[in-house]
Design a protein around this motif. Structure first.
Motif, PDB file in Angstrom:
ATOM      1  N   GLN A 166      -5.685  -8.299 -10.755  1.00  0.00           N
ATOM      2  CA  GLN A 166      -5.180  -7.181  -9.934  1.00  0.00           C
ATOM      3  C   GLN A 166      -4.481  -6.267 -10.829  1.00  0.00           C
ATOM      4  N   TRP A 212      -5.059  -2.494 -10.206  1.00  0.00           N
ATOM      5  CA  TRP A 212      -4.039  -1.838 -10.177  1.00  0.00           C
ATOM      6  C   TRP A 212      -4.270  -0.459 -11.015  1.00  0.00           C
ATOM      7  N   GLU A 228       3.516   0.441  -7.297  1.00  0.00           N
ATOM      8  CA  GLU A 228       4.241  -0.615  -8.116  1.00  0.00           C
ATOM      9  C   GLU A 228       4.811  -1.853  -7.116  1.00  0.00           C
ATOM     10  N   ARG A 271       2.318  -3.353  -4.919  1.00  0.00           N
ATOM     11  CA  ARG A 271       1.668  -4.153  -5.646  1.00  0.00           C
ATOM     12  C   ARG A 271       2.486  -5.602  -5.724  1.00  0.00           C
ATOM     13  N   ARG A 277       2.376  -7.361  -2.847  1.00  0.00           N
ATOM     14  CA  ARG A 277       1.138  -8.005  -2.299  1.00  0.00           C
ATOM     15  C   ARG A 277       0.735  -9.169  -3.334  1.00  0.00           C
TER      16      ARG A 277
END
Length: 332
Positions: A32, A36, A84, A87, A90
């Motif tokens: 990720q 990202w 951020e 993320r 998540r």
DNA sequence: TAGGCCATCTGGTCCT
DNA sequence: AGGACCAGATGGCCTA
């Protein structure tokens, strides 16, 4: 065709290991992170101006003067900081979700372990486990209410209702194997066994014309039952190599007995019953239950739910338990 | 190769 | 705001 699900080796190790989550998390975080780390795109595929301009403001007026103004809260732009935070949220949510699903799977595994047919290597699928559990409860209720025996076709039929054919084969195979007398009591049933020309390794629990799995007509499933072939069971290669082998060799501690109260009780101290060298081992050593539960306990203990000891094949089992009874039939 | 089963990610919804 | 729960999407693995 639906088959009892066998987890891959890696998956098994992954689940049994305690460090899997850290590894999984770190690897997923890496993935990720890579994802990202890419430039942020909006829904139209344009590079986010915030990324380009590296502005740290979290909210900003949307600068499109052409489109009609939208009602409701203004959509916040995904600034770097918001990205951020999003993320991080998540990643945490994913970890929670994984953990939640693992808990669910653990519960399902517990359920599998108290089913009348259990193997750690060849697992029932989730849906089949739930179906079998439903049938099991129902069948036990019938036993309690009507006094029906657990050693009969009727019990197997109840267990198999609505199950896929492979699972029905599995369950029937398990129960028949462990209740040999069931099919040797009556003359006509002997004949069925001897006369059934059964291809290869499978339990002939199929019903011709039945809709193929997954879940054909329930009645058709159970009304066209034929006994399994002990001939195939007596072939060692069947036991060791066949994926349809109903109960692979016993490979671990006994599963905990099911408490009538609905809780799973696990004997802490080694039970003498467990240490006995049974040809097959009852899953339900005697437990101390109240007077009201005595009958239920007895019924439950009658349920033919066994696993083969690790060093016993179906062949040796059959020879040991059924002995000349089977041998005589096969020598015909 | 198709189909079954699975784990995982994801966004939405509800609740605290 | 954050957690729990859910369902859809996706891709991997396995088997017939």
């Amino acid at each position: 065709m639906a088959k009892p699900y066998a987890k891959s080796k890696e998956m098994t190790e992954l689940v049994s290991s305690t460090s899997w989550i850290d590894e999984a998390l770190s690897s997923q975080d890496k993935m990720q992170d890579q994802a990202w780390s890419q430039p942020a795109y909006d829904t139209m595929g344009n590079i986010n101006s915030e990324e380009q301009g590296s502005m740290d403001e979290e909210e900003e007026e949307e600068g499109d003067g052409e489109k009609p103004k939208r009602r409701g809260p203004k959509k916040k732009k995904m600034t770097k900081a918001r990205m951020e935070r999003f993320r991080a949220r998540r990643v945490k949510a994913n970890a929670r979700e994984r953990s939640r699903m693992h808990g669910l799977n653990d519960a399902l595994e517990n359920l599998r372990s108290v089913m009348p047919c259990y193997s750690r290597t060849q697992k029932l699928s989730k849906i089949e486990t739930l179906r079998l559990a439903r049938n099991y409860i129902w069948a036990l209720s019938e036993v309690l209410e009507s006094g029906q025996t657990t050693e009969g076709k009727g019990f197997i039929e109840m267990l198999c209702r609505g199950l896929s054919q492979p699972t029905s084969n599995l369950v029937a195979g398990c129960l028949q194997l462990n209740s040999p007398a069931m099919f040797f009591d009556k003359h006509e049933e002997k004949s069925m066994i001897c006369e059934s020309a059964i291809p290869s390794h499978t339990f002939n629990y199929q019903s011709p014309g039945l809709p193929s799995p997954p879940y054909g007509n329930v009645e058709a499933h159970i009304l066209h039952l034929k006994p399994l072939t002990f001939k195939s069971l007596l072939n060692p290669s069947f036991v060791s190599h066949n994926p349809d082998c109903p109960t692979p060799p016993y490979e671990g501690p006994l599963t905990p007995p099911l408490s009538i109260t609905g809780n799973f009780s696990l004997k802490q101290n080694g039970s003498p019953d467990l240490n006995k060298s049974y040809p097959f081992i009852s899953q339900y050593p005697s437990v101390s239950l109240g007077e009201g539960h005595r009958h239920a306990s007895h019924i439950h203990s009658m349920v033919p739910r066994y696993e083969l000891p690790i060093d016993m094949t179906y062949e040796s089992y059959s020879q040991h338990v059924v002995g000349s009874q089977i041998t005589g039939i096969f020598n015909k």
